[in-house]
Design a protein around this motif. Structure first.
Motif, PDB file in Angstrom:
ATOM      1  N   ARG B  38       0.803  -1.215   0.000  1.00  0.00           N
ATOM      2  CA  ARG B  38       0.000   0.000   0.000  1.00  0.00           C
ATOM      3  C   ARG B  38       0.838   1.266   0.000  1.00  0.00           C
ATOM      4  O   ARG B  38       0.503   2.242  -0.678  1.00  0.00           O
ATOM      5  CB  ARG B  38      -0.953  -0.002   1.196  1.00  0.00           C
ATOM      6  CG  ARG B  38      -2.076  -1.012   0.980  1.00  0.00           C
ATOM      7  CD  ARG B  38      -3.255  -0.772   1.851  1.00  0.00           C
ATOM      8  NE  ARG B  38      -3.827   0.553   1.731  1.00  0.00           N
ATOM      9  CZ  ARG B  38      -4.964   0.918   2.315  1.00  0.00           C
ATOM     10  NH1 ARG B  38      -5.626   0.048   3.052  1.00  0.00           N
ATOM     11  NH2 ARG B  38      -5.414   2.138   2.175  1.00  0.00           N
ATOM     12  N   THR B  51       2.190  -0.179  14.630  1.00  0.00           N
ATOM     13  CA  THR B  51       1.030  -1.053  14.856  1.00  0.00           C
ATOM     14  C   THR B  51       1.269  -1.995  16.037  1.00  0.00           C
ATOM     15  O   THR B  51       0.423  -2.123  16.931  1.00  0.00           O
ATOM     16  CB  THR B  51       0.739  -1.871  13.582  1.00  0.00           C
ATOM     17  OG1 THR B  51       0.480  -0.974  12.517  1.00  0.00           O
ATOM     18  CG2 THR B  51      -0.453  -2.790  13.789  1.00  0.00           C
ATOM     19  N   TRP B  73      -5.058  -6.047  12.545  1.00  0.00           N
ATOM     20  CA  TRP B  73      -5.184  -5.415  11.221  1.00  0.00           C
ATOM     21  C   TRP B  73      -6.036  -4.158  11.311  1.00  0.00           C
ATOM     22  O   TRP B  73      -5.857  -3.217  10.543  1.00  0.00           O
ATOM     23  CB  TRP B  73      -5.750  -6.410  10.200  1.00  0.00           C
ATOM     24  CG  TRP B  73      -4.682  -7.346   9.713  1.00  0.00           C
ATOM     25  CD1 TRP B  73      -3.979  -8.239  10.468  1.00  0.00           C
ATOM     26  CD2 TRP B  73      -4.143  -7.436   8.395  1.00  0.00           C
ATOM     27  NE1 TRP B  73      -3.052  -8.892   9.692  1.00  0.00           N
ATOM     28  CE2 TRP B  73      -3.137  -8.426   8.419  1.00  0.00           C
ATOM     29  CE3 TRP B  73      -4.428  -6.790   7.192  1.00  0.00           C
ATOM     30  CZ2 TRP B  73      -2.411  -8.775   7.282  1.00  0.00           C
ATOM     31  CZ3 TRP B  73      -3.704  -7.153   6.045  1.00  0.00           C
ATOM     32  CH2 TRP B  73      -2.706  -8.131   6.102  1.00  0.00           C
ATOM     33  N   GLY B  77      -4.894  -0.638  10.127  1.00  0.00           N
ATOM     34  CA  GLY B  77      -5.716   0.180   9.236  1.00  0.00           C
ATOM     35  C   GLY B  77      -5.786   1.625   9.703  1.00  0.00           C
ATOM     36  O   GLY B  77      -5.741   2.556   8.888  1.00  0.00           O
ATOM     37  N   ASN B  78      -5.865   1.812  11.030  1.00  0.00           N
ATOM     38  CA  ASN B  78      -5.889   3.177  11.553  1.00  0.00           C
ATOM     39  C   ASN B  78      -4.566   3.891  11.285  1.00  0.00           C
ATOM     40  O   ASN B  78      -4.538   5.075  10.972  1.00  0.00           O
ATOM     41  CB  ASN B  78      -6.167   3.163  13.059  1.00  0.00           C
ATOM     42  CG  ASN B  78      -7.579   2.687  13.356  1.00  0.00           C
ATOM     43  OD1 ASN B  78      -8.458   2.749  12.494  1.00  0.00           O
ATOM     44  ND2 ASN B  78      -7.802   2.190  14.571  1.00  0.00           N
ATOM     45  N   HIS B  84      -3.289   8.484   4.602  1.00  0.00           N
ATOM     46  CA  HIS B  84      -4.204   8.447   3.466  1.00  0.00           C
ATOM     47  C   HIS B  84      -3.783   9.427   2.371  1.00  0.00           C
ATOM     48  O   HIS B  84      -3.738   9.086   1.190  1.00  0.00           O
ATOM     49  CB  HIS B  84      -5.631   8.770   3.934  1.00  0.00           C
ATOM     50  CG  HIS B  84      -6.636   8.806   2.820  1.00  0.00           C
ATOM     51  ND1 HIS B  84      -7.014   7.669   2.139  1.00  0.00           N
ATOM     52  CD2 HIS B  84      -7.311   9.834   2.255  1.00  0.00           C
ATOM     53  CE1 HIS B  84      -7.889   8.003   1.204  1.00  0.00           C
ATOM     54  NE2 HIS B  84      -8.084   9.314   1.248  1.00  0.00           N
ATOM     55  N   GLN B 133     -11.715   4.356   3.756  1.00  0.00           N
ATOM     56  CA  GLN B 133     -12.354   3.070   4.068  1.00  0.00           C
ATOM     57  C   GLN B 133     -12.654   2.266   2.809  1.00  0.00           C
ATOM     58  O   GLN B 133     -12.464   1.052   2.786  1.00  0.00           O
ATOM     59  CB  GLN B 133     -13.643   3.311   4.857  1.00  0.00           C
ATOM     60  CG  GLN B 133     -13.378   3.560   6.332  1.00  0.00           C
ATOM     61  CD  GLN B 133     -14.651   3.449   7.152  1.00  0.00           C
ATOM     62  OE1 GLN B 133     -15.746   3.617   6.620  1.00  0.00           O
ATOM     63  NE2 GLN B 133     -14.509   3.172   8.437  1.00  0.00           N
ATOM     64  N   SER B 136      -9.409   0.749   1.664  1.00  0.00           N
ATOM     65  CA  SER B 136      -9.002  -0.385   2.494  1.00  0.00           C
ATOM     66  C   SER B 136      -9.849  -1.601   2.189  1.00  0.00           C
ATOM     67  O   SER B 136      -9.331  -2.727   2.081  1.00  0.00           O
ATOM     68  CB  SER B 136      -9.132  -0.034   3.984  1.00  0.00           C
ATOM     69  OG  SER B 136      -8.133   0.884   4.348  1.00  0.00           O
ATOM     70  N   LEU B 140      -8.139  -4.976   0.804  1.00  0.00           N
ATOM     71  CA  LEU B 140      -8.143  -6.179   1.653  1.00  0.00           C
ATOM     72  C   LEU B 140      -8.761  -7.345   0.881  1.00  0.00           C
ATOM     73  O   LEU B 140      -8.330  -8.492   1.008  1.00  0.00           O
ATOM     74  CB  LEU B 140      -8.924  -5.923   2.949  1.00  0.00           C
ATOM     75  CG  LEU B 140      -8.217  -5.043   3.981  1.00  0.00           C
ATOM     76  CD1 LEU B 140      -9.184  -4.645   5.094  1.00  0.00           C
ATOM     77  CD2 LEU B 140      -6.995  -5.738   4.567  1.00  0.00           C
ATOM     78  N   LEU B 155     -12.513  -3.554   9.666  1.00  0.00           N
ATOM     79  CA  LEU B 155     -12.909  -2.146   9.538  1.00  0.00           C
ATOM     80  C   LEU B 155     -13.923  -1.751  10.620  1.00  0.00           C
ATOM     81  O   LEU B 155     -14.286  -0.581  10.725  1.00  0.00           O
ATOM     82  CB  LEU B 155     -13.507  -1.880   8.147  1.00  0.00           C
ATOM     83  CG  LEU B 155     -12.561  -2.113   6.959  1.00  0.00           C
ATOM     84  CD1 LEU B 155     -13.278  -1.831   5.648  1.00  0.00           C
ATOM     85  CD2 LEU B 155     -11.318  -1.235   7.063  1.00  0.00           C
TER      86      LEU B 155
END
Lengths: 387, 184
Positions: B38, B51, B73, B77-78, B84, B133, B136, B140, B155
């Motif tokens: 990513r 993380t 995860w 993601g956060n 972003h 979102q 993601s 995913l 999520l």
């Protein structure tokens, strides 16, 4: 192609997993979290990070003589092999004639389904002689078709070693060809993308200036378009511009009587084009060792010749260069996404609707990474007159 | 050696922090590969470290009802979402130049790549237009081959919302591909 499949093919080079030991060492080797984290994260998390690092280091068992992970193999800077080639362009004294020999090969699938087919290579050889005063002649020779791989040869033999096969587009490939050299037919006004040998000799020898000069080159640079539009390469953006520049550079390096300093500049210019990648050692279709440089292409059909699309797959073009000799040995088109489905074409001369279908594509049974077409190049200054 | 479940290790780590290292061994390689894909290799080390640091700090909050993987995860993601805009800029640059900034310094090492992914710049342009979102959810699905339920857990969204997000993202991506009228 399905959009999920397309996504899955994106950034595959990044998707491989590294061993947890290496990752833990990289986390532990860092003396402090990077500045960005340090500013934002309260002190307690630094302790937690420290504890985590201690924990991960304790958890991995390492050979005692290793105190840091093996660094990745010496990393070639992008364009490195191209720059080496630029430094090594041949500076042979010019002879009476510039002679090039180009073999153009295409790989056809013979058979009706993917599981039970074999591949055959059709070959044409083009010889060009260009004299110092501009007179030129060329000869085209059909070379016999042959099975592509040893496995394909066995399959062809099981099929009774036919002397000729028909391919779905309607053409016939012959496994035998007359063994006589064709006469060299004079070609008036030998030009390379519109440039005479005299103009080639006057091209800039500095990569940026060469690129700038080539951007002014007028031509029909569309892979396909209903009408012929003459425009400078500069009018194109993004991928089509890179494709046009790389096509011209290929001709300068492989076919035209280009002065050594311009060749060197062409290599250096190629190294700066977006999307151009160094891939590693390989051998060309003639068995010569070289380094592959690649460029993704949506279509490999020659620019400016088609009114409608002719392919349903996507491709990766590899340039195979010999860095030590400064020569472009070959170009090879690999299938990136095999042809699938069909596509509506504009009506033909008879006004009837037409479709392009995967069933007629030579590479319809290719898997990704297999060769769909290639060209090999040999060029030399010679005093031997054409036959 | 007895193979402890993730939840048991998290529980053990509240008394014995070193136990958390086993979770790193189990989960870091795949998570790291996903983050690399990513945001590129340059950011991946930092994001994975952050993380695990966050997960370690908050390990008391992990109640064992969800899968540890989904919880981890979700944290990742956060952290990714904080980048972003950086990710969007990279996709845009890829779309504009044909050179993927995420693959900086990697592609040259990989001599056996077979997929040229000629469509990738177009996809990158479409990915740049997705919300954090939506992006993601679709990645995913495509890159990690996770189920809708797993994606919903990561999520922390209802299943129906995830389906809608993926549908929306797929529509945008499909429009970005050439030959939309291909009937194959």
């Amino acid at each position: 192609m399905d959009e999920l499949d397309a996504l899955r093919q994106m950034r595959t080079s990044l998707a491989h997993q590294e061993s947890p030991d290496v990752l833990a060492l990289r986390a532990g080797r860092r003396p402090a979290p990077p500045r960005r984290l340090r500013l934002r994260v309260p002190a307690v998390s630094l302790l937690a990070t420290a504890a985590l690092v201690a924990a991960t280091l304790a958890a991995v068992s390492l050979p005692s003589d290793v105190d840091r992970p093996v660094p990745p193999a010496a990393e070639a800077a992008p364009g490195n092999a191209l720059l080496v080639a630029a430094a090594n362009v041949r500076t042979d004294p010019a002879g009476t004639y510039w002679h090039t020999s180009r073999v153009s090969g295409r790989i056809y699938a013979i058979g009706t389904d993917a599981a039970d087919h074999y591949k055959v290579e059709s070959r044409l050889r083009y010889d060009h002689w260009t004299g110092r005063s501009g007179q030129a002649c060329s000869a085209v020779r059909d070379l016999p078709a042959r099975p592509w791989s040893a496995r394909d040869r066995q399959h062809w033999q099981r099929a009774g070693s036919p002397a000729k096969v028909r391919v779905p587009s309607g053409a016939t490939l012959f496994f035998e060809a007359p063994d006589r050299e064709p006469a060299c037919r004079p070609t008036r006004d030998q030009r390379f993308y519109g440039m005479t040998p005299r103009q080639l000799a006057a091209l800039p020898t500095e990569p940026e200036r060469l690129k700038n000069a080539l951007l002014d080159l007028e031509g029909d640079w569309k892979a396909y378009a209903p009408k012929v539009t003459k425009q400078p390469i500069r009018a194109l953006k993004g991928e089509p511009r890179v494709r046009a520049l790389s096509d011209v550079a290929g001709t300068l390096l492989a076919l035209a009587p280009t002065p050594p300093a311009v060749r060197a500049a062409a290599y250096r210019m190629l190294a700066t084009l977006p999307g151009v990648r160094i891939e590693g050692d390989t051998t060309d279709p003639l068995g010569r060792a070289g380094v592959a440089i690649s460029l993704p292409l949506e279509t490999t059909i020659p620019l400016g010749l088609s009114t409608a699309p002719r392919q349903l797959g996507t491709y990766r073009r590899q340039w195979i260069i010999n860095p030590a000799g400064g020569t472009l040995l070959a170009m090879r088109d690999l299938v990136a996404t095999p042809p699938r489905g069909s596509r509506t074409l504009p009506p033909g001369d008879d006004g009837k609707p037409r479709r392009l279908t995967a069933a007629t594509q030579p590479d319809r049974f290719h898997r990704p990474g297999e060769v769909s077409a290639y060209e090999t190049y040999e060029g030399e200054w010679t005093d031997v007159a054409p036959r | 050696m007895e193979q402890l479940g993730d939840s048991a290790i998290v529980a053990a780590s509240s008394r014995d922090p070193e136990a958390f290292g086993e979770l790193f061994r189990r989960h870091a390689p795949r998570l790291h590969a996903y983050v690399k894909r990513r945001l590129g290799a340059a950011l991946a080390d930092d994001i994975v470290a952050e993380t695990f640091a966050t997960a370690f700090r908050q390990r008391e909050r992990f109640d064992g009802r969800a899968e540890f993987g989904a919880w981890l995860w979700g944290i990742a993601g956060n952290v990714i979402a904080k980048h972003h805009r950086q990710e969007t800029r990279m996709f845009r640059a890829f779309a504009r130049t044909g050179v993927d900034p995420a693959e900086d310094g990697v592609a040259e090492l990989v001599s056996d790549r077979v997929h040229a992914a000629a469509h990738a710049p177009r996809l990158a342009k479409a990915l740049a237009s997705l919300s954090a979102q939506d992006r993601s959810a679709i990645l995913l699905l495509a890159w990690e081959e996770l189920s809708y339920a797993e994606i919903a857990a990561i999520l922390n969204l209802p299943l129906g919302t995830v389906k809608a997000k993926i549908h929306r993202a797929r529509t945008k991506l499909r429009k970005a591909l050439p030959g939309e009228n291909n009937d194959g």
